[in-house]
Every structure is written in C-alpha cells, then in structure tokens.
Motif scaffolding. Structure first.
Motif, mmCIF file in Angstrom:
data_model
loop_
_atom_site.group_PDB
_atom_site.id
_atom_site.type_symbol
_atom_site.label_atom_id
_atom_site.label_comp_id
_atom_site.label_asym_id
_atom_site.label_seq_id
_atom_site.Cartn_x
_atom_site.Cartn_y
_atom_site.Cartn_z
ATOM 1 N N UNK A 272 17.115 36.563 66.747
ATOM 2 C CA UNK A 272 17.925 37.644 67.340
ATOM 3 C C UNK A 272 17.754 38.993 66.628
ATOM 4 N N UNK A 273 17.313 38.958 65.363
ATOM 5 C CA UNK A 273 17.182 40.143 64.504
ATOM 6 C C UNK A 273 18.545 40.811 64.238
ATOM 7 N N UNK A 274 19.604 40.003 64.258
ATOM 8 C CA UNK A 274 20.936 40.506 63.905
ATOM 9 C C UNK A 274 20.994 40.763 62.394
ATOM 10 N N UNK A 275 21.313 41.993 61.975
ATOM 11 C CA UNK A 275 21.347 42.295 60.539
ATOM 12 C C UNK A 275 22.585 41.681 59.874
ATOM 13 N N UNK A 276 22.422 40.997 58.733
ATOM 14 C CA UNK A 276 23.591 40.399 58.058
ATOM 15 C C UNK A 276 23.666 40.681 56.554
ATOM 16 N N UNK A 277 22.566 41.168 55.966
ATOM 17 C CA UNK A 277 22.629 41.400 54.519
ATOM 18 C C UNK A 277 21.699 42.507 54.090
ATOM 19 N N UNK A 278 21.975 43.061 52.910
ATOM 20 C CA UNK A 278 21.218 44.219 52.449
ATOM 21 C C UNK A 278 21.217 44.290 50.926
ATOM 22 N N UNK A 279 20.162 44.896 50.388
ATOM 23 C CA UNK A 279 20.113 45.220 48.950
ATOM 24 C C UNK A 279 19.169 46.409 48.814
ATOM 25 N N UNK A 280 19.340 47.155 47.724
ATOM 26 C CA UNK A 280 18.558 48.383 47.547
ATOM 27 C C UNK A 280 17.948 48.390 46.147
ATOM 28 N N UNK A 281 16.684 48.792 46.050
ATOM 29 C CA UNK A 281 16.030 48.878 44.743
ATOM 30 C C UNK A 281 15.467 50.265 44.524
ATOM 31 N N UNK A 282 15.533 50.728 43.277
ATOM 32 C CA UNK A 282 14.961 52.039 42.961
ATOM 33 C C UNK A 282 14.464 52.022 41.522
ATOM 34 N N UNK B 112 20.350 58.111 45.819
ATOM 35 C CA UNK B 112 19.273 57.115 45.712
ATOM 36 C C UNK B 112 18.728 56.699 47.080
ATOM 37 N N UNK B 113 19.523 56.867 48.118
ATOM 38 C CA UNK B 113 19.093 56.360 49.429
ATOM 39 C C UNK B 113 17.741 56.894 49.900
ATOM 40 N N UNK B 114 17.489 58.206 49.758
ATOM 41 C CA UNK B 114 16.194 58.694 50.251
ATOM 42 C C UNK B 114 15.000 58.182 49.440
ATOM 43 N N UNK B 115 15.223 57.758 48.194
ATOM 44 C CA UNK B 115 14.081 57.338 47.364
ATOM 45 C C UNK B 115 14.020 55.820 47.159
ATOM 46 N N UNK B 116 15.054 55.110 47.623
ATOM 47 C CA UNK B 116 15.126 53.666 47.364
ATOM 48 C C UNK B 116 14.313 52.869 48.374
ATOM 49 N N UNK B 117 14.037 51.614 48.000
ATOM 50 C CA UNK B 117 13.489 50.642 48.949
ATOM 51 C C UNK B 117 14.653 49.770 49.416
ATOM 52 N N UNK B 118 14.816 49.691 50.729
ATOM 53 C CA UNK B 118 15.962 48.972 51.312
ATOM 54 C C UNK B 118 15.469 47.648 51.900
ATOM 55 N N UNK C 50 13.137 47.585 55.021
ATOM 56 C CA UNK C 50 13.498 48.459 56.138
ATOM 57 C C UNK C 50 12.496 49.610 56.174
ATOM 58 N N UNK C 51 11.761 49.708 57.287
ATOM 59 C CA UNK C 51 10.695 50.713 57.312
ATOM 60 C C UNK C 51 10.847 51.688 58.470
ATOM 61 N N UNK C 52 11.735 51.387 59.401
ATOM 62 C CA UNK C 52 11.958 52.332 60.502
ATOM 63 C C UNK C 52 13.348 52.939 60.325
ATOM 64 N N UNK C 53 13.566 54.066 60.995
ATOM 65 C CA UNK C 53 14.878 54.716 60.914
ATOM 66 C C UNK C 53 15.972 53.758 61.419
ATOM 67 N N UNK C 54 15.649 52.979 62.460
ATOM 68 C CA UNK C 54 16.627 52.036 63.003
ATOM 69 C C UNK C 54 17.012 50.983 61.946
ATOM 70 N N UNK C 55 16.021 50.483 61.222
ATOM 71 C CA UNK C 55 16.310 49.475 60.186
ATOM 72 C C UNK C 55 17.126 50.073 59.037
ATOM 73 N N UNK C 56 16.799 51.301 58.654
ATOM 74 C CA UNK C 56 17.578 51.963 57.591
ATOM 75 C C UNK C 56 19.034 52.116 58.047
ATOM 76 N N UNK C 57 19.215 52.520 59.294
ATOM 77 C CA UNK C 57 20.584 52.686 59.822
ATOM 78 C C UNK C 57 21.312 51.339 59.861
#
Ligand code: COA
Length: 161
Positions: A58-68, A44-50, A12-19
């Motif tokens: 369609x680019x419908x979001x369905x899953x997520x994980x975060x690394x730091x 961790x959110x501001x420093x993590x990679x999402x 996630x690299x844009x504000x829209x993707x982070x949201x």
C-alpha cells in the motif's frame, strides 16, 4: 503480538516522500506528544537524509528517522525517530535505527578509510533512553531542555571494522 505487516524502508527522495516523513513527525511529536509545531521542522531538515518506513504494497507511511553529519565534528546525529502509535512493538523502531546505522557506516567508510569507529549522537527523550541503550548508546552529561522537554545526550561509537 499480531503478525508483522509487510514493509520496506526507503530513503525519502521525492518531495512527496519528504512530506510524508514530516507528517508522521507532526502526528507523533506534535499531536501525540505535544511538542511545538514551530520547532518540528528545523535547520537539519534540508541537509539530512530522511528514512521512511512504509507498508507494502500500500506504501502507507508508518515510521521515520533522520540522519545528518556534522561538518564541524565529523560525527553523525540520529534524530526525529518516530513510529505511528498503532504500529509500535513490531520492531519498526529497531529497523529504522539499523537502517540509519548502515547508512552511517557506508558514508563514514567512504570519507575516512582509516577510521576504526564513528561517533553517533542522539538527544533522547527520557522514557526512551532504554530503547537507545539496547543499541549501545551511552548517556553523556546531564539532562537538558530541548523544545520544552527534558532530554539526555546519548552517544554510540559505531565500529567500522
Ligand atoms: C521509540 C519508538 C520509535 C520505538 O519504536 P517501536 O517500533 O515501538 O520499538 P521496537 O519494537 O523496534 O523496539 C525495539 C526494542 O526496544 C524496546 N523498547 C521499545 N520502546 C522502548 C522504551 N520506551 N524503553 C525501553 N525499551 C524500549 C522494545 O521492547 C524492543 O526490545 P527487544 O528488541 O529487546 O525486544 C516508538 O515508541 C515511538 O515512536 N515513540 C514516540 C516517539 C519517540 O519517543 N521517539 C523518540 C524520540 S527521542
């Protein structure tokens, strides 16, 4: 199992993707599982990679994980893994963990070329310990409370060779 929908995993690299990442987490952890909304977005959110898994085209979001990465210990943390309920059992959870591990391997090789392995930590909810165990994560210490629910620290030594 029905056919696996076409999909991709992106950082996630844009504000829209982070949201979009936050929205999946709130759907799963707050609305489905009942965790408090106040603690969902954390330090961790501001420093993590999402990482965002979304359907294509369609680019419908369905899953997520975060690394730091911890600047103190040098180890990495896997957190906030969630797949929307309707999309479980397509191995999306597995793909997200593998995407995170690949990112960790790349990052760790860059920062220490002599290291032979890198430590990855996660705080597993009790019903999903078996999921993390499939990747080699091992329980460490006793169960503890996090955000009002029991969790288990699990650790993986990810080989760098
Ligand atoms: C945990 C979660 C991400 C797994 O995602 P998923 O896409 O349904 O899982 P996958 O299809 O990728 O499963 C991968 C493997 O783990 C197994 N697995 C899935 N959930 C499991 C569980 N709760 N316990 C043990 N094994 C599990 C699958 O059977 C599969 O095994 P296989 O590869 O040997 O066939 C998903 O169930 C979820 O979002 N749950 C709610 C949020 C949550 O609890 N997150 C974890 C917070 S610590």
């Amino acid at each position: 199992m029905s056919e696996i929908p076409a999909h991709e995993i992106v950082v996630a690299s844009t504000e829209e993707e982070i949201q979009q990442c936050y929205k999946i987490r709130i759907d799963v952890f707050t609305h489905e599982q009942g965790f408090p909304i106040e603690t969902e977005i954390d330090y961790l959110d501001p420093i993590a990679t999402h990482f965002l898994l979304r359907l294509t085209p369609s680019l419908t979001p369905v899953g997520v994980i975060r690394g730091s990465k911890s600047s103190e210990t040098g180890s990495y943390k896997l957190s906030r893994l969630a797949v929307l309920k309707d999309y479980r059992q397509f191995k999306f959870g597995r793909e997200l963990v593998e995407a995170l591990h690949n990112w960790i391997l790349k990052d760790a090789r860059k920062s220490d070329q002599d290291a032979r392995s890198v430590k990855v930590v996660c705080h597993s909810q009790i019903p999903v310990k078996g999921f993390y165990a499939k990747f080699g994560y091992i329980s460490e210490g006793d169960e503890f409370d996090e955000d009002g629910d029991p969790h288990q620290k699990m650790v993986l030594e990810l080989p760098l060779e």
